[in-house]
Design a protein around this motif. Structure first.
Motif, PDB file in Angstrom:
ATOM      1  N   ASN A   1      -4.206  -9.573   0.924  1.00 13.75           N
ATOM      2  CA  ASN A   1      -5.200  -8.568   1.299  1.00 13.75           C
ATOM      3  C   ASN A   1      -6.634  -9.041   1.171  1.00 13.75           C
TER       4      ASN A   1
ATOM      5  N   ASP B   1      -4.762  -0.846   1.579  1.00 14.55           N
ATOM      6  CA  ASP B   1      -4.075   0.353   1.098  1.00 14.55           C
ATOM      7  C   ASP B   1      -4.077   0.346  -0.426  1.00 14.55           C
ATOM      8  N   ASN B   2      -3.824   1.482  -0.989  1.00 17.72           N
ATOM      9  CA  ASN B   2      -3.827   1.613  -2.438  1.00 17.72           C
ATOM     10  C   ASN B   2      -2.437   1.302  -3.000  1.00 17.72           C
ATOM     11  N   ASP B   3      -1.830   0.214  -2.556  1.00 18.91           N
ATOM     12  CA  ASP B   3      -0.491  -0.157  -3.001  1.00 18.91           C
ATOM     13  C   ASP B   3      -0.496  -1.410  -3.882  1.00 18.91           C
TER      14      ASP B   3
END
Length: 51
Positions: free
Chosen positions: A33, A40-42
């Motif tokens: 990322n 994303d908040n993953d």
């Protein structure tokens, strides 16, 4: 970090025992990322502790 992290990810590969797997997961997420402006908040959060 934006200048340093791509070179680190390209040239250094980390290995770990079972206690270090959360770090490897977090570093792999960063590598995947690092070019995304708003990922994303993953992100793996197992490496983060309360203290």
């Amino acid at each position: 970090m934006r200048r340093f992290l791509p070179a680190l990810a390209e040239h250094i590969h980390f290995g770990a025992n079972t206690a270090g797997e959360p770090f490897n997961a977090a570093f792999a997420w960063l590598c995947a990322n690092m070019t995304v402006k708003r990922p994303d908040n993953d992100a793996p959060r197992e490496i983060i502790t309360k203290p």
